[in-house]
Design a protein around this motif. Structure first.
Motif, PDB file in Angstrom:
ATOM      1  N   GLU A   5       3.479  -1.509  -0.215  1.00 61.15           N
ATOM      2  CA  GLU A   5       4.458  -1.954   0.774  1.00 61.15           C
ATOM      3  C   GLU A   5       3.966  -1.735   2.201  1.00 61.15           C
ATOM      4  OE1 GLU A   5       7.170  -3.626   0.299  1.00 61.15           O
ATOM      5  OE2 GLU A   5       7.053  -3.603  -1.884  1.00 61.15           O
ATOM      6  N   ARG A   6       2.998  -0.842   2.378  1.00 62.47           N
ATOM      7  CA  ARG A   6       2.447  -0.588   3.713  1.00 62.47           C
ATOM      8  C   ARG A   6       1.253  -1.476   4.018  1.00 62.47           C
ATOM      9  NH1 ARG A   6       1.750   5.881   3.636  1.00 62.47           N
ATOM     10  NH2 ARG A   6       1.431   5.579   5.875  1.00 62.47           N
ATOM     11  N   ILE A   7       0.532  -1.887   2.981  1.00 57.52           N
ATOM     12  CA  ILE A   7      -0.724  -2.614   3.175  1.00 57.52           C
ATOM     13  C   ILE A   7      -0.589  -4.106   2.945  1.00 57.52           C
ATOM     14  CG2 ILE A   7      -3.055  -2.925   2.239  1.00 57.52           C
ATOM     15  CD1 ILE A   7      -3.199   0.070   1.818  1.00 57.52           C
ATOM     16  N   TRP A   8       0.101  -4.513   1.892  1.00 58.96           N
ATOM     17  CA  TRP A   8       0.108  -5.924   1.496  1.00 58.96           C
ATOM     18  C   TRP A   8       0.695  -6.848   2.551  1.00 58.96           C
ATOM     19  CZ3 TRP A   8       2.222  -4.188  -3.886  1.00 58.96           C
ATOM     20  CH2 TRP A   8       1.193  -3.551  -4.582  1.00 58.96           C
ATOM     21  N   PRO A   9       1.763  -6.472   3.267  1.00 63.19           N
ATOM     22  CA  PRO A   9       2.218  -7.365   4.338  1.00 63.19           C
ATOM     23  C   PRO A   9       1.160  -7.574   5.413  1.00 63.19           C
ATOM     24  CG  PRO A   9       3.938  -5.795   3.763  1.00 63.19           C
ATOM     25  CD  PRO A   9       2.692  -5.328   3.067  1.00 63.19           C
ATOM     26  N   LEU A  10       0.342  -6.555   5.684  1.00 63.87           N
ATOM     27  CA  LEU A  10      -0.720  -6.698   6.677  1.00 63.87           C
ATOM     28  C   LEU A  10      -1.801  -7.657   6.204  1.00 63.87           C
ATOM     29  CD1 LEU A  10      -1.186  -2.961   7.772  1.00 63.87           C
ATOM     30  CD2 LEU A  10       0.043  -4.761   8.993  1.00 63.87           C
ATOM     31  N   LEU A  11      -2.102  -7.619   4.916  1.00 61.21           N
ATOM     32  CA  LEU A  11      -3.098  -8.540   4.368  1.00 61.21           C
ATOM     33  C   LEU A  11      -2.623  -9.983   4.435  1.00 61.21           C
ATOM     34  CD1 LEU A  11      -4.299  -6.851   1.025  1.00 61.21           C
ATOM     35  CD2 LEU A  11      -5.506  -6.918   3.210  1.00 61.21           C
ATOM     36  N   LEU A  12      -1.369 -10.193   4.093  1.00 64.54           N
ATOM     37  CA  LEU A  12      -0.869 -11.547   3.883  1.00 64.54           C
ATOM     38  C   LEU A  12      -0.453 -12.250   5.169  1.00 64.54           C
ATOM     39  CD1 LEU A  12      -0.510 -13.356   1.398  1.00 64.54           C
ATOM     40  CD2 LEU A  12       1.882 -12.635   1.333  1.00 64.54           C
TER      41      LEU A  12
END
Length: 325
Positions: free
Chosen positions: A303-310
């Protein structure tokens, strides 16, 4: 080529509807081999599918490792195709020593079959919904650096590479460079010949055993200056230069094991006709001590990383931006 050292994009809102469980299917490869795969579907209550994604795994990593990420994507409205390469996970047929697959087979046959299935699903959704549907290819490590070998990969709208690199040992530095040289020149080929496959413990905590021919391909490319991209046997097959859409490549600043920044940069140079954006994630920016090569797909960090990737690749891709806004 842009470099984002500390990404601060605001993540797009995530739909509240829960995704459905995986739906199994079989992929038929061009050589007739069937591969087990599955779809992660958005919850029907959230409305129609808004985009399609295919997740291509890292070297010798089986698809259940990406389940949390696939479920998160499906919660955003994506229909997500997840699969294993032949000889790995659900697609290990018989003893590993008897698996004759090489890395070209993984890309030209297995990855290509997954991309065809994802495009077929995209076309189906477009006919049913009456508007364009985006197709995003996501590759972790090998899953990102080999995509240009897969026939028809140009059909996707955007590429997202996570720790995908040109694994030439010369792109490492210091002690890690010596370790990488030893890995590709001695350990990987030597142990593959000894055991009839590359043992999983050699490849990382998340890895399974690697078929011998695949391991020897990897060792040969890792010894070459420029990795696979200078292999004379591949020159007619490399299609990276044909892709013209957005390519977003991420490295993690503490990933000194398999994905150092210069190796990711060299992969980016292969997409000479594309719009390439480079991003580096520093664990300290998220209050973390370490992420490493595999941490980007840990469920507890997702939840902390995936929004930044996408978020960046969605914003750079009109058909994704329009449908996922």
């Amino acid at each position: 080529m842009n470099t984002d050292q500390n990404p601060s994009q605001s993540p797009a809102p995530t739909p509240s509807a829960a995704p459905r469980g995986p739906r199994p299917l079989q992929l038929r490869c061009a050589d007739g081999r069937l591969l087990n795969a599955c779809w992660y579907e958005p919850d029907a209550a959230a409305g129609p599918v808004r985009a399609v994604a295919v997740v291509s795994p890292a070297m010798a990593v089986s698809s259940p490792f990406y389940r949390g990420f696939a479920e998160w994507l499906s919660g955003r409205g994506y229909a997500v195709l997840s699969y294993d390469y032949r000889g790995i996970g659900a697609n290990l047929q018989g003893p590993l020593r008897g698996e004759g697959a090489g890395l070209r087979d993984w890309a030209k046959l297995d990855m290509a079959a997954a991309l065809r299935a994802a495009d077929k699903r995209r076309q189906l959704e477009r006919r049913e919904q009456g508007h364009a549907i985006g197709l995003l290819a996501i590759g972790h490590s090998f899953g990102g650096n080999a995509v240009g070998l897969a026939p028809g990969f140009e059909q996707v709208d955007a590429l997202l590479g996570v720790a995908a690199q040109a694994a030439d040992w010369r792109f490492w530095s210091g002690l890690q460079r010596a370790k990488a040289a030893m890995f590709f020149h001695a350990l990987l080929p030597g142990l593959s010949h000894m055991f009839g496959h590359a043992p999983g413990w050699l490849l990382g905590a998340r890895a399974e055993g690697l078929p011998k021919l695949a391991a020897l391909d990897w060792a040969r490319w890792g010894r070459r200056k420029g990795y696979m991209f200078t292999d004379p046997a591949l020159q007619a097959e490399l299609g990276f230069h044909r892709f013209t859409g957005p390519v977003h490549l991420w490295n993690i600043s503490d990933d000194t094991l398999f994905g150092p920044g210069p190796a990711v940069d060299h992969l980016g140079k292969q997409f000479s006709s594309a719009s390439v954006a480079r991003h580096t994630l520093d664990p300290r920016a998220l209050g973390l001590r370490a992420i490493g090569h595999f941490g980007m797909f840990r469920r507890d960090l997702g939840e902390r990383i995936w929004p930044l990737l996408l978020a960046p690749v969605e914003q750079a891709t009109p058909v994704l931006r329009a449908r996922l806004a």
